[in-house]
Design a protein around this motif. Structure first.
Motif, PDB file in Angstrom:
ATOM      1  N   ILE A   1      -3.922 -10.947 -15.665  1.00  0.00           N
ATOM      2  CA  ILE A   1      -4.429  -9.740 -15.016  1.00  0.00           C
ATOM      3  C   ILE A   1      -5.697  -9.231 -15.690  1.00  0.00           C
ATOM      4  N   ALA A   2      -5.753  -9.306 -17.019  1.00  0.00           N
ATOM      5  CA  ALA A   2      -6.926  -8.803 -17.731  1.00  0.00           C
ATOM      6  C   ALA A   2      -8.207  -9.517 -17.302  1.00  0.00           C
ATOM      7  N   GLN A   3      -8.104 -10.791 -16.932  1.00  0.00           N
ATOM      8  CA  GLN A   3      -9.285 -11.534 -16.497  1.00  0.00           C
ATOM      9  C   GLN A   3      -9.822 -11.011 -15.167  1.00  0.00           C
ATOM     10  N   ASN A   4      -8.967 -10.398 -14.386  1.00  0.00           N
ATOM     11  CA  ASN A   4      -9.367  -9.904 -13.063  1.00  0.00           C
ATOM     12  C   ASN A   4      -9.653  -8.405 -13.045  1.00  0.00           C
ATOM     13  N   GLU A   5      -9.697  -7.811 -14.228  1.00  0.00           N
ATOM     14  CA  GLU A   5     -10.091  -6.411 -14.327  1.00  0.00           C
ATOM     15  C   GLU A   5     -11.587  -6.312 -14.633  1.00  0.00           C
ATOM     16  N   PRO A   6     -12.246  -5.222 -14.197  1.00  0.00           N
ATOM     17  CA  PRO A   6     -11.667  -4.031 -13.571  1.00  0.00           C
ATOM     18  C   PRO A   6     -11.494  -4.139 -12.052  1.00  0.00           C
ATOM     19  N   GLY A   7     -11.658  -5.351 -11.494  1.00  0.00           N
ATOM     20  CA  GLY A   7     -11.604  -5.493 -10.046  1.00  0.00           C
ATOM     21  C   GLY A   7     -10.292  -5.056  -9.430  1.00  0.00           C
ATOM     22  N   ILE A   8      -9.169  -5.445 -10.073  1.00  0.00           N
ATOM     23  CA  ILE A   8      -7.865  -5.075  -9.511  1.00  0.00           C
ATOM     24  C   ILE A   8      -7.716  -3.561  -9.461  1.00  0.00           C
ATOM     25  N   THR A   9      -7.949  -2.911 -10.597  1.00  0.00           N
ATOM     26  CA  THR A   9      -7.796  -1.458 -10.640  1.00  0.00           C
ATOM     27  C   THR A   9      -8.761  -0.765  -9.703  1.00  0.00           C
ATOM     28  N   SER A  10      -9.993  -1.242  -9.649  1.00  0.00           N
ATOM     29  CA  SER A  10     -10.994  -0.641  -8.758  1.00  0.00           C
ATOM     30  C   SER A  10     -10.597  -0.823  -7.300  1.00  0.00           C
ATOM     31  N   GLY A  11     -10.057  -1.997  -6.959  1.00  0.00           N
ATOM     32  CA  GLY A  11      -9.583  -2.231  -5.596  1.00  0.00           C
ATOM     33  C   GLY A  11      -8.425  -1.324  -5.235  1.00  0.00           C
ATOM     34  N   MET A  12      -7.515  -1.114  -6.182  1.00  0.00           N
ATOM     35  CA  MET A  12      -6.396  -0.205  -5.928  1.00  0.00           C
ATOM     36  C   MET A  12      -6.889   1.230  -5.760  1.00  0.00           C
ATOM     37  N   ASN A  13      -7.921   1.589  -6.503  1.00  0.00           N
ATOM     38  CA  ASN A  13      -8.509   2.913  -6.307  1.00  0.00           C
ATOM     39  C   ASN A  13      -9.046   3.064  -4.888  1.00  0.00           C
ATOM     40  N   ALA A  14      -9.629   1.982  -4.342  1.00  0.00           N
ATOM     41  CA  ALA A  14     -10.139   2.023  -2.968  1.00  0.00           C
ATOM     42  C   ALA A  14      -8.998   2.224  -1.976  1.00  0.00           C
TER      43      ALA A  14
ATOM     44  N   CYS B   1      -2.636  -9.801  -1.591  1.00  0.00           N
ATOM     45  CA  CYS B   1      -2.181  -9.724  -2.981  1.00  0.00           C
ATOM     46  C   CYS B   1      -2.447  -8.332  -3.543  1.00  0.00           C
ATOM     47  N   LEU B   2      -3.636  -7.802  -3.286  1.00  0.00           N
ATOM     48  CA  LEU B   2      -3.977  -6.477  -3.794  1.00  0.00           C
ATOM     49  C   LEU B   2      -3.074  -5.415  -3.178  1.00  0.00           C
ATOM     50  N   ALA B   3      -2.848  -5.495  -1.873  1.00  0.00           N
ATOM     51  CA  ALA B   3      -2.008  -4.508  -1.190  1.00  0.00           C
ATOM     52  C   ALA B   3      -0.556  -4.597  -1.654  1.00  0.00           C
ATOM     53  N   THR B   4      -0.055  -5.817  -1.875  1.00  0.00           N
ATOM     54  CA  THR B   4       1.323  -5.990  -2.331  1.00  0.00           C
ATOM     55  C   THR B   4       1.501  -5.423  -3.731  1.00  0.00           C
ATOM     56  N   GLU B   5       0.570  -5.742  -4.614  1.00  0.00           N
ATOM     57  CA  GLU B   5       0.646  -5.218  -5.980  1.00  0.00           C
ATOM     58  C   GLU B   5       0.511  -3.698  -5.990  1.00  0.00           C
ATOM     59  N   PHE B   6      -0.408  -3.178  -5.167  1.00  0.00           N
ATOM     60  CA  PHE B   6      -0.541  -1.719  -5.067  1.00  0.00           C
ATOM     61  C   PHE B   6       0.778  -1.089  -4.627  1.00  0.00           C
TER      62      PHE B   6
END
Length: 220
Positions: free
Chosen positions: A77-90, A118-123
C-alpha cells in the motif's frame, strides 16, 4: 489559459467532478462512479447512460493523469500512496456533495470499474456504513495478501455486488472471493459472480445487477 497545479501530497485534489443524470436536489438517489486506470470520468458517464435510471444523479471524480495510484492494486500500500488516500478523499467529496444536497447514504451507491473498483471497494471497507449499495466491477480490496483486514464499522445489510471474470489478468479471482468474505463479515449482503472466460470488461448481467441495487435503494 488556466492550469491546475498538482499537490504532490494530494494529487487528485482539485480535479474535475463530472455530474450527470438528474440534479442532486431532485434526484431519487446518487451514484458515485470511479473510473479505472487509463479511463476517465466521461467514460463512467457512458456507463451511467447504460444503467438507464434517469431519476438518479451521477457523480464521477476524475483522477490526475487518469490513474488513481501508480502500481498494481496488490502492491504494498505504501508504494501506491498518496494516490490511494487522495483517491479516497475524492470519493468522500462526492459523497459529501450528495449528502449536502439531501440524499442520505442509504440512497447512495458506490460503483467502480477495474482500478476504480479496487479503490471503491477499499473505501467502502474502511468506511463501512449503510449505503444504498456497493458495486465492484472487476476489482477487490487493495494491498498484498498479508494486508491486515481489521476494518471497523458495519454495512448493516448494504447490498454488495462483486462481478469479475474468473480468469481476469489484472484481478485474481481469489482476491475477489476474499473481498466478498470481508464484505460479508462487515455485514454486507453480498452477491459474488465470477464469469467463466470473460475479458476485463463489464457485461449485461452486471449492468442488470447494478440496476436492481439502484431500484431497491429507491424503494426503501
Amino acid at each position: 489559459m488556466m492550469t491546475t497545479t498538482m499537490n504532490p501530497a494530494d494529487p487528485h485534489a482539485g480535479r474535475p467532478m463530472l455530474r450527470g443524470g438528474a440534479p442532486l436536489e431532485s434526484a431519487r438517489g446518487a451514484m458515485i462512479m470511479v473510473h479505472g486506470r487509463g479511463g476517465d470520468a466521461a467514460g463512467m458517464m457512458g456507463l451511467a447512460r447504460e444503467l438507464d435510471r434517469a431519476e438518479w444523479a451521477y457523480l464521477a471524480p476524475q483522477a490526475a493523469g487518469n490513474t488513481w495510484y501508480p502500481y498494481g492494486f496488490m502492491s504494498p500500500i505504501a508504494q501506491n500512496e498518496p494516490g490511494i488516500t487522495s483517491g479516497m478523499n475524492a470519493i468522500s467529496r462526492a459523497i459529501a456533495e450528495a449528502e449536502d444536497a439531501g440524499i442520505p447514504a442509504e440512497r447512495i451507491v458506490l460503483l467502480g470499474f477495474s482500478q476504480g473498483a479496487c479503490l471503491a471497494t477499499e473505501f467502502a471497507a474502511r468506511h463501512a456504513r449503510r449505503y444504498g449499495g456497493v458495486a465492484a466491477l472487476s476489482g477487490g480490496v487493495i494491498g498484498p495478501d498479508s494486508t491486515p483486514r481489521d476494518y471497523a464499522g458495519s454495512f448493516d445489510g448494504t447490498p454488495v455486488f462483486l462481478g469479475c471474470s474468473d480468469v481476469d489478468g489484472h484481478i485474481p479471482a481469489a482476491r475477489v472471493r476474499e473481498s466478498a468474505e470481508i464484505m460479508r463479515r462487515l455485514g454486507g449482503e453480498v452477491d459474488l459472480r465470477l464469469y467463466p472466460g470473460m475479458g476485463h470488461t463489464i457485461n449485461l448481467d452486471e449492468v442488470e445487477a447494478v440496476r436492481a441495487i439502484m431500484d431497491a435503494a429507491t424503494r426503501a
